[in-house]
Design an enzyme around this catalytic site. Structure first.
Site, mmCIF file in Angstrom:
data_model
loop_
_atom_site.group_PDB
_atom_site.id
_atom_site.type_symbol
_atom_site.label_atom_id
_atom_site.label_comp_id
_atom_site.label_asym_id
_atom_site.label_seq_id
_atom_site.Cartn_x
_atom_site.Cartn_y
_atom_site.Cartn_z
ATOM 1 C CB ILE A 42 -0.973 0.117 1.200
ATOM 2 C CG1 ILE A 42 -0.139 0.041 2.513
ATOM 3 C CG2 ILE A 42 -2.002 -1.164 1.024
ATOM 4 C CD1 ILE A 42 -1.117 0.226 3.625
ATOM 5 N N GLY A 43 2.258 1.209 0.086
ATOM 6 C CA GLY A 43 2.895 2.367 -0.084
ATOM 7 C C GLY A 43 4.400 2.003 -0.076
ATOM 8 C CB VAL A 44 7.175 2.435 -2.309
ATOM 9 C CG1 VAL A 44 8.552 2.150 -2.085
ATOM 10 C CG2 VAL A 44 6.398 1.175 -2.842
ATOM 11 N N GLY A 46 10.661 6.128 1.227
ATOM 12 C CA GLY A 46 12.005 6.360 0.546
ATOM 13 C C GLY A 46 12.821 5.255 0.810
ATOM 14 C CG PHE A 47 15.184 4.493 3.618
ATOM 15 C CD1 PHE A 47 16.278 4.542 2.749
ATOM 16 C CD2 PHE A 47 15.087 5.755 4.498
ATOM 17 C CE1 PHE A 47 17.114 5.612 2.722
ATOM 18 C CE2 PHE A 47 16.051 6.710 4.596
ATOM 19 C CZ PHE A 47 17.138 6.629 3.637
ATOM 20 N N GLY A 48 11.515 1.805 2.586
ATOM 21 C CA GLY A 48 10.861 0.567 2.756
ATOM 22 C C GLY A 48 9.725 0.495 2.144
ATOM 23 C CD GLU A 49 6.982 -2.610 -1.643
ATOM 24 O OE1 GLU A 49 7.971 -2.671 -1.972
ATOM 25 O OE2 GLU A 49 5.817 -2.485 -2.468
ATOM 26 C CE LYS A 109 8.326 2.918 7.243
ATOM 27 N NZ LYS A 109 8.435 4.394 8.078
ATOM 28 C CG ASP A 113 10.117 14.230 7.866
ATOM 29 O OD1 ASP A 113 10.143 15.422 7.144
ATOM 30 O OD2 ASP A 113 10.350 13.122 7.165
#
Ligand SMILES: Nc1ncnc2c1ncn2[C@@H]1O[C@H](COP(=O)(O)OP(=O)(O)OP(=O)(O)O)[C@@H](O)[C@H]1O
Length: 603
Positions: free
Chosen positions: A53-55, A57-60, A77, A183
């Site tokens: 459901i999402g990627v 910057g570093f992980g999926e 994650k 962030d």
């Protein structure tokens, strides 16, 4: 925008996103996990992996469901073990985000809900023979970027104020545990799912969470500019995690959500962190006037109050969360908008502040230009390109950081800060993430050299052909065989219009494990600006010697364009040299290069 595919709950898998190694080779992207795979967490709980459901910057991120249950109401994650951000995030969750603690905080503060996610489980797993770390957390809904896109980059005024209150709640929770988020941005704010879920927004992505400072204000070159450049706080530009920084980041976001464009965005400064930093200093130094020019028909009162308050906080001061919330809740009352029920993302007829903005949203062309510009710092190609150090930026950096550290913050103004000196390392994370890499420069400078006064900065507009320093001092400072071991400690997490940038010890190990080492003579003062153009030959030419050259900025641009003509992309690396310790107690130790900006120029 984030590479995110959002299927409906428990929907059939989307076309698999192929496991991809980051082109940058600076860190590892995770291996693709097949739908239906079962992960076993440390407590022996089992989780069935659903669709991606999402990627990030570093992980999926995958939808996940507890084995034996039907609902994919959790997410997993997953990142390679060597990656830092998930390590940080996991430890943050384990220490500070237990459901029990969150409930207690809510009770104590009379909150019905709190946008603080929690961890359900964590563990390690091998995917395609590669060790990965994973965390399991509740699944949330859409992130705010979707609504901003739908509404031409703005949100209803009342919703902005409700979000402000909710995010202040989360900050209060985090800060009460000693941590800052650092962030906050639309992409990291997700709506709740399920009945009543859309009344609460959740702040996710704790990959940059760290302890806030409780002592002196000491700029930390290792962490300078961390965050998402548009919203990075002035303290974060100096590498100092503070509570007021979280509030400042929130403030910049609120301004944008109300439809105004931040000056450093309008001025297209995002590719140069130092310029953004300067612009923010100027903006906050005169916050009243700054806001007036963004909202010419009247500054929304809670924004004015909040930003003025933030500009006056000292770096150690605990923010008065109640006071801040009260400004936003009074405004809601005035607008006759209840602070309850689903958050409303439909932009209605103009309300007080979204009616008075100037400039309105940028044109599509401007947006496209901006996207290109924002894209440029991403090191998304290998370094088989061209690397140069920028004289202007170093100069600007040196003189600016001197000034900034002196006056960056009210408290910093009192504190004796010399960012050009090597600063004490950041408060060590309680446990060290794996795969640490540091930028290391090792010019063989003597203590005497380091202690020598700086060369005077070049006046703006001076022709760029830079003569060698002619002074006797400069001659004494001739530094033969300066050696730079350059392992870029950078990772730029990809999201046009809001990439998180991490420049610190947590940077994952470059996949290639390549070290770029340049040996060259520095026939200049150690304090002078140095431009280094390194051009790596194209593949077929690689057997031949690699050209290493040192030129003036003007010849640098000539080189860049000639490279472009050859069709090879060009990467420029701006090395900002901090002239180390200045204390003779550490002879032989060298100044460090604290930050590296990489820009890719498309041919
Ligand atoms: N708990 C969750 N429920 C649903 N979607 C989520 C959840 N966590 C993350 N996502 C989705 O995945 C995206 C990336 O998540 P996240 O920001 O945590 O990843 P990241 O790798 O840290 O990304 P970034 O590049 O911002 O650092 C989010 O923008 C969101 O769309």
């Amino acid at each position: 925008m984030p590479r995110v595919a959002k299927p409906k709950a428990a929907a059939p898998a989307k076309k698999a996103v192929p496991a991809k190694k980051s082109k940058s080779k600076l860190y590892k992207m995770p291996e693709k996990v097949k739908e239906g795979t079962v992960f076993t967490d440390l407590a022996k709980g089992q989780w069935r992996i659903g669709p991606s459901i999402g990627v990030g910057g570093f992980g999926e991120i995958y939808a996940a469901c507890k084995v034996g249950e039907k609902n994919y109401d959790a997410v997993v994650k997953c990142e390679p073990h060597g990656n830092g951000p998930l390590f940080v995030e996991m430890h943050f969750y384990l220490r500070n985000a237990k459901l029990e603690d969150i409930k207690q905080f809510m009770q104590k503060n009379g909150l019905k809900s709190l946008g603080m996610p929690y961890i359900l489980a964590n563990g390690s797993v091998e995917v395609n023979g590669e060790k990965h770390r994973f965390i399991v957390m509740p699944r949330y809904g859409s992130d705010l970027t979707k609504f901003l896109e739908q509404n031409g980059k703005r949100l209803p005024e009342g919703t902005v104020y409700r979000l402000a209150i909710q995010m202040l709640d989360v900050f209060q929770y985090m800060h009460s545990n000693g941590y800052v988020h650092a962030d906050l941005k639309a992409a990291n704010i997700l709506l709740g799912l399920g009945k009543g879920g859309a009344a609460q927004a959740y702040l996710v992505d704790f990959g940059l969470a760290s302890h806030f400072v409780t002592g002196d204000f000491k700029p930390d070159p290792k962490k300078m500019h961390n965050g998402t450049i548009e919203y990075t706080s002035r303290d974060a530009h100096l590498g100092v995690p503070t509570r007021r920084a979280d509030l400042e980041i929130l403030g910049y976001n609120l301004i944008e959500w109300l439809g105004a464009e931040l000056p450093w965005v309008t001025q297209k400064l995002l590719a140069v962190p130092l310029k953004v930093q300067k612009a923010k200093e100027a903006f906050m130094d005169n916050i009243g006037d700054s806001l007036k020019s963004l909202f010419p028909k009247g500054v929304p009162p809670p924004i004015g109050d909040f930003m003025k308050y933030v500009s006056k906080l000292t770096h150690k001061q605990e923010p008065d969360y109640d006071k801040c919330r009260s400004w936003f809740s009074s405004a809601l009352k005035q607008l006759k908008i209840p602070n309850s029920g689903d958050l409303d993302f439909k932009l209605k007829a103009q309300t007080s502040s979204n009616n008075n903005l100037s400039p309105p949203g940028p044109s599509k062309a401007a947006t496209a230009r901006k996207a290109r510009k924002i894209d440029s710092p991403v090191l998304n190609s290998s370094l088989d390109e061209e690397i140069s150090a920028s004289e202007e930026d170093e100069e600007e950096d040196k003189s600016y950081r001197k000034k900034a550290a002196k006056k960056a913050t009210p408290s910093a103004r009192n504190a004796k800060v010399s960012p050009l000196k090597r600063v004490a390392p950041a408060p060590a994370a309680e446990s060290s993430p794996p795969g640490r890499k540091r930028v290391k420069t090792e010019p063989k400078s003597t203590p005497k050299e380091r202690a020598t006064p700086k060369t005077s900065p070049k006046p703006k507009g001076t022709p760029k052909a830079s003569p060698k320093p002619q002074t006797p001092t400069a001659a004494r400072l001739k530094t033969p065989n300066a050696k730079i071991n350059f392992s870029p400690s950078i990772s730029l997490r990809g999201r046009p219009g809001g990439k998180t940038v991490i420049n610190d010890d947590l940077t994952p190990q470059p996949r290639s494990k390549k070290t770029y080492e340049f040996n060259f003579e520095l026939d200049v003062s150690m304090d002078a600006n140095v431009i280094v153009n390194v051009k790596r030959k194209k593949k077929e030419e690689q057997d031949k010697a690699t050209a290493v050259d040192s030129r003036t900025p003007s010849s640098r641009s000539a080189l860049a364009s000639s490279s472009n003509e050859q069709g090879s992309p060009v990467t420029r690396v701006n090395l900002r040299k901090v002239n180390g310790h200045g204390d003779s107690s550490t002879p032989g130790r060298s100044p460090r290069t604290p930050a590296v900006t990489v820009r890719k120029y498309q041919g």
